[in-house]
Write a protein that holds these residues in place. Structure first.
Motif, short mmCIF file in Angstrom:
data_model
loop_
_atom_site.label_atom_id
_atom_site.label_comp_id
_atom_site.label_asym_id
_atom_site.label_seq_id
_atom_site.Cartn_x
_atom_site.Cartn_y
_atom_site.Cartn_z
N GLN A 99 0.84 -1.20 0.00
CA GLN A 99 0.00 0.00 0.00
C GLN A 99 0.88 1.26 0.00
O GLN A 99 0.54 2.25 -0.64
N ALA A 100 2.01 1.18 0.69
CA ALA A 100 2.91 2.35 0.71
C ALA A 100 3.41 2.65 -0.70
O ALA A 100 3.52 3.82 -1.10
N VAL B 165 0.57 4.39 -2.53
CA VAL B 165 0.47 5.80 -2.12
C VAL B 165 1.58 6.62 -2.80
O VAL B 165 1.34 7.70 -3.35
N ARG B 166 2.79 6.08 -2.80
CA ARG B 166 3.93 6.80 -3.39
C ARG B 166 3.74 6.94 -4.90
O ARG B 166 3.90 8.02 -5.47
N LEU B 167 3.37 5.85 -5.57
CA LEU B 167 3.25 5.89 -7.03
C LEU B 167 2.05 6.72 -7.48
O LEU B 167 2.05 7.25 -8.59
N ALA B 168 1.06 6.87 -6.61
CA ALA B 168 -0.12 7.70 -6.96
C ALA B 168 0.27 9.17 -7.10
O ALA B 168 -0.46 9.96 -7.69
N ARG B 169 1.45 9.51 -6.62
CA ARG B 169 1.92 10.91 -6.72
C ARG B 169 2.70 11.14 -8.02
O ARG B 169 3.04 12.27 -8.36
N GLU B 170 3.01 10.08 -8.75
CA GLU B 170 3.79 10.21 -9.98
C GLU B 170 2.90 10.75 -11.11
O GLU B 170 1.74 10.36 -11.21
N PRO B 171 3.44 11.58 -12.00
CA PRO B 171 2.64 12.09 -13.12
C PRO B 171 2.49 11.10 -14.27
O PRO B 171 1.55 11.18 -15.07
N TRP B 172 3.43 10.07 -14.34
CA TRP B 172 3.47 9.23 -15.54
C TRP B 172 4.10 7.89 -15.19
O TRP B 172 5.24 7.84 -14.74
N LEU B 173 3.35 6.82 -15.39
CA LEU B 173 3.85 5.47 -15.14
C LEU B 173 3.79 4.68 -16.45
O LEU B 173 2.84 4.81 -17.23
N VAL B 174 4.80 3.86 -16.68
CA VAL B 174 4.80 2.93 -17.82
C VAL B 174 4.92 1.53 -17.26
O VAL B 174 5.85 1.25 -16.49
#
Ligand SMILES: Nc1ccccc1-c1cnco1
Length: 261
Positions: free
Chosen positions: A110-111, A114-123
């Motif tokens: 879950q951590a 939460v952290r990745l939800a703050r990223e603008p762009w994921l591949v």
């Protein structure tokens, strides 16, 4: 947030058209783009795999299609043969985080959501077979952050199911996605949610069903007693199903020890 997914089974992601994530896409909160890895092959059979060096069972995904796919998606401006009109991404200065689901990755928690939800762009790179040639991640690390993540200790046929899990865990945390913002905080495993205890049983109408009554305390209207009862139930369920989480809470007070006796 922009999300790119590269897979040989892009149709696997039709669940992202419905429910919470589908609504977030329709509202422009999430921009999810699917890519067929085979579009970056150049042979008539659109080959993406080959036998492993050093022998061993199964097949390994070839590096070339992956390299070209990530060039095209991540806007590697250093690539000499860029196709005219390729859109590098939200902005030339933005670099995506590459996420590679793999059984040999670090556990996704879950951590991390939460952290990745703050990223603008994921591949997301969906590997199949015995995995992706190791040089793909090695080369990608020279131009973007890369995370190799596992969703659990079991064997899947490929990374697609893991990507669905991670996108749901991440996407539901984006502002505006959950109708009731409170529920993201109260989730099991949400930071600060009752020391990460598992949630206890929940009930709704009718008050009696097949001879089974809703616990009277929940009908009492006494919110302090209800909160205490819910925590006791959470503690009991956590001790039964995830004892290591209770052990991680440190010393229990006298009352909690009585609850577990
Ligand atoms: N088993 C797998 C096979 C291929 C790609 C990912 C996985 C995976 C991810 N988390 C657990 O397993």
């Amino acid at each position: 947030m922009r999300i790119d997914i590269v897979s040989i089974f892009p149709e696997y992601f039709s669940p992202l058209d419905v429910s919470l994530i589908g609504k977030a896409r329709a509202r422009g909160i999430l921009d999810i783009r699917l890519h067929q890895l085979r579009d970056w092959t150049h042979d008539v059979h659109r080959t993406v795999d080959d036998t492993p060096y050093g022998g061993g069972p199964g097949m390994v995904m070839k590096p070339e299609p992956w390299g070209e796919a990530l060039d095209a998606i991540a806007g590697d401006v250093r690539r000499l043969d860029a196709e005219p009109g390729e859109v590098p991404g939200p902005g030339a200065e933005t670099v995506p985080t590459l996420i590679v689901p793999t059984p040999s990755g670090r556990p996704f928690t879950q951590a991390d959501a939460v952290r990745l939800a703050r990223e603008p762009w994921l591949v997301f790179a969906c590997g199949r077979y015995e995995g992706i040639d190791g040089r793909v991640v090695e080369h990608a690390r020279t131009r973007m952050p890369v995370e190799e993540l596992s969703i659990g200790d079991y064997v899947l046929a490929g990374g697609e199911a893991a990507v669905l899990v991670m996108i749901e865990a991440i996407g539901r945390l984006l502002p505006g996605v959950l109708g009731n913002a409170v529920s993201a905080v109260d989730d099991s495993f949400a930071p600060g949610a009752m020391e990460s205890l598992l949630e206890g049983p929940v009930y709704t109408k009718p008050p009696e069903w097949r001879g089974l009554r809703v616990p009277d305390v929940l009908l009492s209207g006494n919110h302090g007693v209800i909160a205490r009862w819910r925590r006791d139930q959470a503690l009991r369920r956590t001790a039964a199903n995830r004892p290591e989480l209770v052990a991680g809470m440190g010393a229990l007070d006298e009352r909690d020890r009585r609850v577990l006796d």
